[in-house]
Design an enzyme around this catalytic site. Sequence first.
Site, PDB file in Angstrom:
ATOM      1  N   LYS A   1      13.556  -7.023  -8.099  1.00 18.84           N
ATOM      2  CA  LYS A   1      14.104  -6.008  -7.194  1.00 18.84           C
ATOM      3  C   LYS A   1      15.632  -5.976  -7.270  1.00 18.84           C
ATOM      4  O   LYS A   1      16.251  -4.922  -7.060  1.00 18.84           O
ATOM      5  CB  LYS A   1      13.632  -6.261  -5.755  1.00 18.84           C
ATOM      6  CG  LYS A   1      12.130  -5.970  -5.545  1.00 18.84           C
ATOM      7  CD  LYS A   1      11.769  -4.538  -5.893  1.00 18.84           C
ATOM      8  CE  LYS A   1      10.442  -4.086  -5.310  1.00 18.84           C
ATOM      9  NZ  LYS A   1      10.004  -2.779  -5.850  1.00 18.84           N
TER      10      LYS A   1
ATOM     11  N   TYR B   1       9.647 -11.623  -7.768  1.00 15.82           N
ATOM     12  CA  TYR B   1       9.844 -10.350  -7.052  1.00 15.82           C
ATOM     13  C   TYR B   1      11.326 -10.127  -6.719  1.00 15.82           C
ATOM     14  O   TYR B   1      11.861  -9.032  -6.937  1.00 15.82           O
ATOM     15  CB  TYR B   1       8.996 -10.387  -5.778  1.00 15.82           C
ATOM     16  CG  TYR B   1       9.003  -9.140  -4.936  1.00 15.82           C
ATOM     17  CD1 TYR B   1       8.323  -7.994  -5.339  1.00 15.82           C
ATOM     18  CD2 TYR B   1       9.671  -9.115  -3.697  1.00 15.82           C
ATOM     19  CE1 TYR B   1       8.314  -6.854  -4.541  1.00 15.82           C
ATOM     20  CE2 TYR B   1       9.663  -7.985  -2.893  1.00 15.82           C
ATOM     21  CZ  TYR B   1       8.982  -6.859  -3.326  1.00 15.82           C
ATOM     22  OH  TYR B   1       8.969  -5.727  -2.535  1.00 15.82           O
TER      23      TYR B   1
HETATM   24  N1  LIG Z   1       5.639  -2.952   2.349  1.00 19.79           N
HETATM   25  C1  LIG Z   1       6.721  -3.680   2.502  1.00 19.79           C
HETATM   26  O1  LIG Z   1       6.848  -4.463   3.448  1.00 19.79           O
HETATM   27  C2  LIG Z   1       7.837  -3.575   1.502  1.00 19.79           C
HETATM   28  C3  LIG Z   1       9.058  -4.235   1.769  1.00 19.79           C
HETATM   29  C4  LIG Z   1      10.084  -4.138   0.839  1.00 19.79           C
HETATM   30  C5  LIG Z   1       9.913  -3.404  -0.319  1.00 19.79           C
HETATM   31  N2  LIG Z   1       8.720  -2.790  -0.553  1.00 19.79           N
HETATM   32  C6  LIG Z   1       8.585  -2.016  -1.786  1.00 19.79           C
HETATM   33  O2  LIG Z   1       8.155  -0.712  -1.458  1.00 19.79           O
HETATM   34  C7  LIG Z   1       7.295  -0.202  -2.474  1.00 19.79           C
HETATM   35  C8  LIG Z   1       5.955   0.232  -1.888  1.00 19.79           C
HETATM   36  O3  LIG Z   1       5.341  -0.857  -1.226  1.00 19.79           O
HETATM   37  P1  LIG Z   1       3.888  -0.707  -0.584  1.00 19.79           P
HETATM   38  O4  LIG Z   1       3.896  -1.523   0.627  1.00 19.79           O
HETATM   39  O5  LIG Z   1       3.502   0.718  -0.525  1.00 19.79           O
HETATM   40  O6  LIG Z   1       3.008  -1.465  -1.709  1.00 19.79           O
HETATM   41  P2  LIG Z   1       1.489  -1.154  -2.125  1.00 19.79           P
HETATM   42  O7  LIG Z   1       1.009  -2.371  -2.823  1.00 19.79           O
HETATM   43  O8  LIG Z   1       0.714  -0.659  -0.952  1.00 19.79           O
HETATM   44  O9  LIG Z   1       1.669   0.058  -3.160  1.00 19.79           O
HETATM   45  C9  LIG Z   1       2.157  -0.130  -4.464  1.00 19.79           C
HETATM   46  C10 LIG Z   1       1.416   0.846  -5.356  1.00 19.79           C
HETATM   47  O10 LIG Z   1       1.909   0.687  -6.701  1.00 19.79           O
HETATM   48  C11 LIG Z   1       0.786   0.807  -7.580  1.00 19.79           C
HETATM   49  N3  LIG Z   1       1.073   0.128  -8.842  1.00 19.79           N
HETATM   50  C12 LIG Z   1       1.431  -1.173  -9.050  1.00 19.79           C
HETATM   51  N4  LIG Z   1       1.590  -1.420 -10.366  1.00 19.79           N
HETATM   52  C13 LIG Z   1       1.333  -0.244 -11.018  1.00 19.79           C
HETATM   53  C14 LIG Z   1       1.339   0.146 -12.383  1.00 19.79           C
HETATM   54  N5  LIG Z   1       1.632  -0.724 -13.358  1.00 19.79           N
HETATM   55  N6  LIG Z   1       1.024   1.423 -12.685  1.00 19.79           N
HETATM   56  C15 LIG Z   1       0.711   2.326 -11.715  1.00 19.79           C
HETATM   57  N7  LIG Z   1       0.710   2.007 -10.391  1.00 19.79           N
HETATM   58  C16 LIG Z   1       1.003   0.746 -10.051  1.00 19.79           C
HETATM   59  C17 LIG Z   1      -0.359   0.134  -6.831  1.00 19.79           C
HETATM   60  O11 LIG Z   1      -1.625   0.557  -7.335  1.00 19.79           O
HETATM   61  C18 LIG Z   1      -0.096   0.576  -5.404  1.00 19.79           C
HETATM   62  O12 LIG Z   1      -0.802   1.753  -5.065  1.00 19.79           O
HETATM   63  C19 LIG Z   1       7.166  -1.304  -3.528  1.00 19.79           C
HETATM   64  O13 LIG Z   1       8.123  -1.098  -4.542  1.00 19.79           O
HETATM   65  C20 LIG Z   1       7.501  -2.558  -2.721  1.00 19.79           C
HETATM   66  O14 LIG Z   1       7.966  -3.595  -3.544  1.00 19.79           O
HETATM   67  C21 LIG Z   1       7.682  -2.848   0.320  1.00 19.79           C
END
Ligand SMILES: NC(=O)c1ccc[n+]([C@@H]2O[C@H](COP(=O)([O-])OP(=O)(O)OC[C@H]3O[C@@H](n4cnc5c(N)ncnc54)[C@H](O)[C@@H]3O)[C@@H](O)[C@H]2O)c1
Length: 256
Positions: free
Chosen positions: A164, A160
């Site tokens: 990123k 990851y």
């Molecule tokens: N939540 C956190 O604490 C956090 C922290 C840092 C970064 N992020 C980043 O923020 C973004 C959103 O995070 P989140 O918490 O909403 O995650 P989440 O898992 O709730 O949502 C991610 C979404 O991406 C979709 N997805 C994954 N692979 C896919 C593919 N191949 N095709 C289509 N859809 C796909 C999933 O179905 C899901 O709905 C991500 O990029 C994550 O890495 C999140």
Amino acid sequence: MNINNPFDFTGKTVILTGAAGGLGRPITSAFARAGAAVAVCDLSAQGLAVLADEIKGFGGQYLTRKLDLCSQKEVEDFVKQVHEKFQKIDVLVNVVGGILRKLASEYRLEDWERVVDMNLKTCWISCQTVGKIMVHQKQGRIINFTSNAATHGTQNNAAYGPAKAGVIALTKVLAVEWGPYGVSTNALAPGFSVTPINADVLANPKAIERFAGRMPLGGQLLPDDAPVGPTLFLASDAARWINGHTLYVDAGFNAT
Ligand SMILES: NC(=O)c1ccc[n+]([C@@H]2O[C@H](COP(=O)([O-])OP(=O)(O)OC[C@H]3O[C@@H](n4cnc5c(N)ncnc54)[C@H](O)[C@@H]3O)[C@@H](O)[C@H]2O)c1
């Protein structure tokens, strides 16, 4: 620019990838509430149905598509449909991402590749597909979601973190290549938030304490709040001259 209301997105078309997830849903709703036509895609048909119900209430135009963002063909078909329907694409927000927490010594190659693809390949395919249209239009905004794991060594992030970091590097390359065509590309790094991606950590009070302890503003970030305003800001005219930047929305984690 309308300085009194830079967050008015009436007449704008916004594509959001990974829109049905924990952060994608409230960000999509905020764009719809702000007047944008939103085109959203995700792997989860069920998540998209919930999201459609929510944005329907705001009365604007929208389009949803279940697809795999690792498939160039599926993304190209979707973007073509969006372009034909709305005639232009103003903003692309790549929220898509995913994680698999394992120690580096235990990672299997196929798992490593899957996590890199879910975070970096997805972002690249959408950026290239939509970016070609934006370059042709000579205007556009791209916002790619990254993470503190890109810049901080943290346990269990052997796939990851590098993926990123790749998102940040890609963002800078596109900022340089497409800036001259009026297209800006920025990254946004949310802090540790209460969403499904963190389900395993949220079940462990000690782990929560570790994350929260590194956020000078304290607490856990709520998805309906933390990244919503900053994403709309980067997409707005108020951010017109910001390009190639990573905005940390993490209660100060990145400063520690
Ligand atoms: N939540 C956190 O604490 C956090 C922290 C840092 C970064 N992020 C980043 O923020 C973004 C959103 O995070 P989140 O918490 O909403 O995650 P989440 O898992 O709730 O949502 C991610 C979404 O991406 C979709 N997805 C994954 N692979 C896919 C593919 N191949 N095709 C289509 N859809 C796909 C999933 O179905 C899901 O709905 C991500 O990029 C994550 O890495 C999140």
